[in-house]
Design a protein around this motif. Structure first.
Motif, PDB file in Angstrom:
ATOM      1  N   PHE A 157       1.235 -30.379  69.249  1.00 51.77           N
ATOM      2  CA  PHE A 157       2.084 -31.614  68.128  1.00 51.77           C
ATOM      3  C   PHE A 157       0.905 -32.311  67.516  1.00 51.77           C
ATOM      4  CE2 PHE A 157       5.148 -30.794  71.550  1.00 51.77           C
ATOM      5  CZ  PHE A 157       6.186 -30.173  70.674  1.00 51.77           C
ATOM      6  N   GLY A 158       0.864 -32.587  66.106  1.00 51.94           N
ATOM      7  CA  GLY A 158       0.026 -33.503  65.516  1.00 51.94           C
ATOM      8  C   GLY A 158       0.550 -34.622  65.086  1.00 51.94           C
ATOM      9  N   ALA A 159       1.578 -34.855  65.200  1.00 49.63           N
ATOM     10  CA  ALA A 159       2.397 -36.025  64.840  1.00 49.63           C
ATOM     11  C   ALA A 159       3.794 -36.292  65.746  1.00 49.63           C
ATOM     12  CB  ALA A 159       3.004 -36.247  63.243  1.00 49.63           C
ATOM     13  N   ALA A 160       4.175 -37.601  65.898  1.00 48.92           N
ATOM     14  CA  ALA A 160       5.436 -37.884  66.774  1.00 48.92           C
ATOM     15  C   ALA A 160       5.847 -39.272  66.417  1.00 48.92           C
ATOM     16  CB  ALA A 160       4.810 -37.906  68.282  1.00 48.92           C
ATOM     17  N   GLY A 161       6.938 -39.391  66.712  1.00 50.36           N
ATOM     18  CA  GLY A 161       7.833 -40.664  66.545  1.00 50.36           C
ATOM     19  C   GLY A 161       8.522 -40.679  67.369  1.00 50.36           C
ATOM     20  N   SER A 162       9.139 -42.097  67.178  1.00 52.30           N
ATOM     21  CA  SER A 162      10.491 -42.550  68.398  1.00 52.30           C
ATOM     22  C   SER A 162      11.219 -43.495  67.674  1.00 52.30           C
ATOM     23  CB  SER A 162       9.606 -43.513  69.767  1.00 52.30           C
ATOM     24  OG  SER A 162      10.548 -43.957  70.397  1.00 52.30           O
ATOM     25  N   MET A 163      12.479 -43.351  67.695  1.00 46.66           N
ATOM     26  CA  MET A 163      13.409 -44.285  67.177  1.00 46.66           C
ATOM     27  C   MET A 163      14.178 -44.939  68.307  1.00 46.66           C
ATOM     28  SD  MET A 163      14.925 -41.553  64.191  1.00 46.66           S
ATOM     29  CE  MET A 163      14.813 -40.108  65.160  1.00 46.66           C
ATOM     30  N   SER A 164      14.109 -46.135  68.528  1.00 46.61           N
ATOM     31  CA  SER A 164      14.811 -46.874  69.471  1.00 46.61           C
ATOM     32  C   SER A 164      14.676 -46.260  70.969  1.00 46.61           C
ATOM     33  CB  SER A 164      16.416 -46.847  69.376  1.00 46.61           C
ATOM     34  OG  SER A 164      16.652 -47.279  67.979  1.00 46.61           O
ATOM     35  N   GLY A 165      13.314 -45.800  71.196  1.00 52.42           N
ATOM     36  CA  GLY A 165      12.933 -45.191  72.425  1.00 52.42           C
ATOM     37  C   GLY A 165      12.850 -45.990  73.808  1.00 52.42           C
ATOM     38  N   GLY A 166      13.207 -45.192  74.667  1.00 55.24           N
ATOM     39  CA  GLY A 166      13.333 -45.976  76.070  1.00 55.24           C
ATOM     40  C   GLY A 166      11.835 -45.577  76.724  1.00 55.24           C
ATOM     41  N   VAL A 167      10.858 -46.370  75.859  1.00 56.18           N
ATOM     42  CA  VAL A 167       9.510 -46.186  76.114  1.00 56.18           C
ATOM     43  C   VAL A 167       8.829 -46.607  77.333  1.00 56.18           C
ATOM     44  CG1 VAL A 167       8.844 -45.794  73.833  1.00 56.18           C
ATOM     45  CG2 VAL A 167       8.727 -48.301  74.895  1.00 56.18           C
ATOM     46  N   ASP A 168       9.539 -47.433  78.109  1.00 58.58           N
ATOM     47  CA  ASP A 168       9.228 -47.930  79.396  1.00 58.58           C
ATOM     48  C   ASP A 168      10.721 -48.080  80.259  1.00 58.58           C
ATOM     49  OD1 ASP A 168       8.379 -48.894  81.988  1.00 58.58           O
ATOM     50  OD2 ASP A 168       7.409 -50.630  81.140  1.00 58.58           O
ATOM     51  N   PHE A 169      10.980 -47.114  81.053  1.00 66.85           N
ATOM     52  CA  PHE A 169      12.332 -47.167  81.485  1.00 66.85           C
ATOM     53  C   PHE A 169      12.588 -47.723  82.997  1.00 66.85           C
ATOM     54  CE2 PHE A 169      10.860 -42.491  81.957  1.00 66.85           C
ATOM     55  CZ  PHE A 169      10.269 -42.465  82.938  1.00 66.85           C
ATOM     56  N   ARG A 170      11.154 -48.399  83.133  1.00 69.20           N
ATOM     57  CA  ARG A 170      11.175 -49.004  84.716  1.00 69.20           C
ATOM     58  C   ARG A 170      12.148 -50.184  84.867  1.00 69.20           C
ATOM     59  NH1 ARG A 170       4.931 -49.603  85.388  1.00 69.20           N
ATOM     60  NH2 ARG A 170       5.287 -49.851  83.150  1.00 69.20           N
ATOM     61  N   PRO A 171      12.293 -50.968  83.891  1.00 70.18           N
ATOM     62  CA  PRO A 171      13.219 -52.261  83.986  1.00 70.18           C
ATOM     63  C   PRO A 171      14.707 -51.675  84.100  1.00 70.18           C
ATOM     64  CG  PRO A 171      11.565 -52.451  82.182  1.00 70.18           C
ATOM     65  CD  PRO A 171      11.530 -51.003  82.445  1.00 70.18           C
ATOM     66  N   ASP A 206      -8.985 -41.080  70.384  1.00 69.43           N
ATOM     67  CA  ASP A 206      -9.585 -40.610  69.236  1.00 69.43           C
ATOM     68  C   ASP A 206      -8.657 -40.573  68.144  1.00 69.43           C
ATOM     69  OD1 ASP A 206     -12.306 -40.133  70.535  1.00 69.43           O
ATOM     70  OD2 ASP A 206     -11.552 -38.034  70.896  1.00 69.43           O
ATOM     71  N   ASN A 207      -7.624 -41.147  68.173  1.00 67.16           N
ATOM     72  CA  ASN A 207      -6.372 -41.257  67.250  1.00 67.16           C
ATOM     73  C   ASN A 207      -6.033 -39.919  66.734  1.00 67.16           C
ATOM     74  OD1 ASN A 207      -5.760 -43.926  66.919  1.00 67.16           O
ATOM     75  ND2 ASN A 207      -7.965 -44.351  66.305  1.00 67.16           N
ATOM     76  N   LYS A 208      -5.999 -38.742  67.549  1.00 71.45           N
ATOM     77  CA  LYS A 208      -5.626 -37.601  67.281  1.00 71.45           C
ATOM     78  C   LYS A 208      -4.164 -37.365  66.638  1.00 71.45           C
ATOM     79  CE  LYS A 208      -6.372 -32.853  69.123  1.00 71.45           C
ATOM     80  NZ  LYS A 208      -6.828 -32.081  70.230  1.00 71.45           N
ATOM     81  N   LEU A 209      -3.578 -38.273  67.322  1.00 72.60           N
ATOM     82  CA  LEU A 209      -2.071 -37.941  67.041  1.00 72.60           C
ATOM     83  C   LEU A 209      -1.603 -38.952  65.846  1.00 72.60           C
ATOM     84  CD1 LEU A 209      -0.173 -37.984  70.336  1.00 72.60           C
ATOM     85  CD2 LEU A 209      -0.258 -36.325  68.488  1.00 72.60           C
ATOM     86  N   LYS A 210      -0.798 -38.723  64.981  1.00 73.67           N
ATOM     87  CA  LYS A 210      -0.189 -39.633  63.934  1.00 73.67           C
ATOM     88  C   LYS A 210       1.095 -40.039  64.417  1.00 73.67           C
ATOM     89  CE  LYS A 210      -0.381 -40.778  59.479  1.00 73.67           C
ATOM     90  NZ  LYS A 210      -1.739 -41.421  58.759  1.00 73.67           N
ATOM     91  N   LEU A 211       1.252 -41.414  64.616  1.00 72.65           N
ATOM     92  CA  LEU A 211       2.356 -41.952  65.275  1.00 72.65           C
ATOM     93  C   LEU A 211       3.221 -42.864  64.592  1.00 72.65           C
ATOM     94  CD1 LEU A 211       0.444 -42.539  68.885  1.00 72.65           C
ATOM     95  CD2 LEU A 211       2.164 -40.765  68.352  1.00 72.65           C
ATOM     96  N   ILE A 212       4.516 -42.738  64.580  1.00 70.06           N
ATOM     97  CA  ILE A 212       5.607 -43.786  63.942  1.00 70.06           C
ATOM     98  C   ILE A 212       6.371 -44.254  65.199  1.00 70.06           C
ATOM     99  CG2 ILE A 212       7.060 -41.905  62.928  1.00 70.06           C
ATOM    100  CD1 ILE A 212       7.404 -44.022  60.862  1.00 70.06           C
ATOM    101  N   ILE A 213       6.620 -45.758  65.279  1.00 69.64           N
ATOM    102  CA  ILE A 213       7.410 -46.009  66.318  1.00 69.64           C
ATOM    103  C   ILE A 213       8.286 -47.204  65.681  1.00 69.64           C
ATOM    104  CG2 ILE A 213       7.602 -47.313  68.392  1.00 69.64           C
ATOM    105  CD1 ILE A 213       4.635 -45.930  69.180  1.00 69.64           C
TER     106      ILE A 213
END
Length: 275
Positions: A157-171, A206-213
């Motif tokens: 994958f060259g790009a990825a996104g997260s909408m309302s993501g559970g980006v840390d589920f430990r809590p 190296d900022n290889k991924l294009k990311l939107i969160i």
């Protein structure tokens, strides 16, 4: 009056014929020894065109399924036609969290998506089989899954996104069947620490991924998204980060998806040449 209604009906049918097409497929998973459904949305010019198309993979949230995108997101077909790429609705089996469970061998959804589904789509459809033409995003559980899979598989994958993501589920140790996938946090803290996205930023080099969160300010995942954003800034990881009014619901995600698909469209245009 009847003639007017009949004319409108014919126009509606003509429009529908030109709209994006949705295929529902069974994809066999050798790693889990079962068939898994997926939906594929192709633009209206797919059959007429001879070119290959970029692909966006979309991951549903907890309790959703592969069909949620085509069923609930009313503008998706129009957006696929507008941007001219293929969208794949991935099935995450209600609560897989899209990784290979270290305690339950029947849940291998990282292997399924990356090593089984992606090659299947590239074989069955006229795709540009390259990370520069492949993006992944998702909502809630799927937002975590999209970042997790893209961080670990930047060759896919060259790009990825997260909408309302559970980006840390430990809590949230008692929520959303996570302990069924990782074991109780009190007994298997290493599983939780190793498989939560906020602890995986060392993989993004190296900022290889294009990311939107993005996340709504009234979302229960707002705090963990802000914390992830702060860590990414400290590590100088380039990303688009958006907070906007909204909660953890379809109304927010329908709005969010518009921006994420535009983001991927721009990414594809910058990185690939299509005829």
């Amino acid at each position: 009056m009847k003639k007017t209604i009949y004319t409108f009906f014919l126009l509606f049918i003509a429009f529908a014929v030109q709209a994006a097409k949705v295929d529902t497929l069974q994809v066999f998973s050798p790693s889990m020894q079962k068939n898994i459904k997926t939906c594929v949305v192709v633009p209206d010019n797919y059959k007429k065109s001879k070119k290959a198309f970029p692909v966006v993979y979309l991951l549903h949230g907890y309790s959703g399924n592969y069909g949620s995108w085509a069923k609930d997101f009313k503008e998706l077909g129009k957006q696929v036609d507008q941007y001219g790429f293929i969208v794949v609705g991935v099935d995450g089996n209600y609560s897989s969290w899209y990784f290979d469970s270290p305690i339950d061998p029947s849940f291998k959804y990282e292997t399924y998506v990356v090593k089984e589904l992606v090659p299947f789509i590239d074989k069955q459809y006229r795709t540009i089989a390259d990370r520069k033409a492949r993006a992944i995003s998702g909502l809630s559980m799927g937002g975590h899954g999209a970042l997790y899979l893209s961080f670990k598989h930047q060759d896919v994958f060259g790009a990825a996104g997260s909408m309302s993501g559970g980006v840390d589920f430990r809590p949230f140790p008692e929520n959303w069947d996570i302990k069924k996938r990782l074991g109780p946090i009190t007994e298997f803290p290493e599983n939780w620490n190793q498989n939560t996205v906020t602890n995986m930023l060392d993989l993004v080099k190296d900022n290889k991924l294009k990311l939107i969160i993005d996340c709504g300010v009234d979302d229960f995942f707002m705090k963990v998204n802000r914390e992830l954003h702060a860590k990414m800034l400290d590590l100088k990881i380039n990303h688009d980060y958006i907070e906007r009014p909204g909660e953890h619901n379809l109304k927010y995600w329908e709005n969010s998806l518009k921006y994420q698909l535009l983001f991927f469209y721009d990414f594809f245009n910058e990185n690939i040449k299509t005829k």
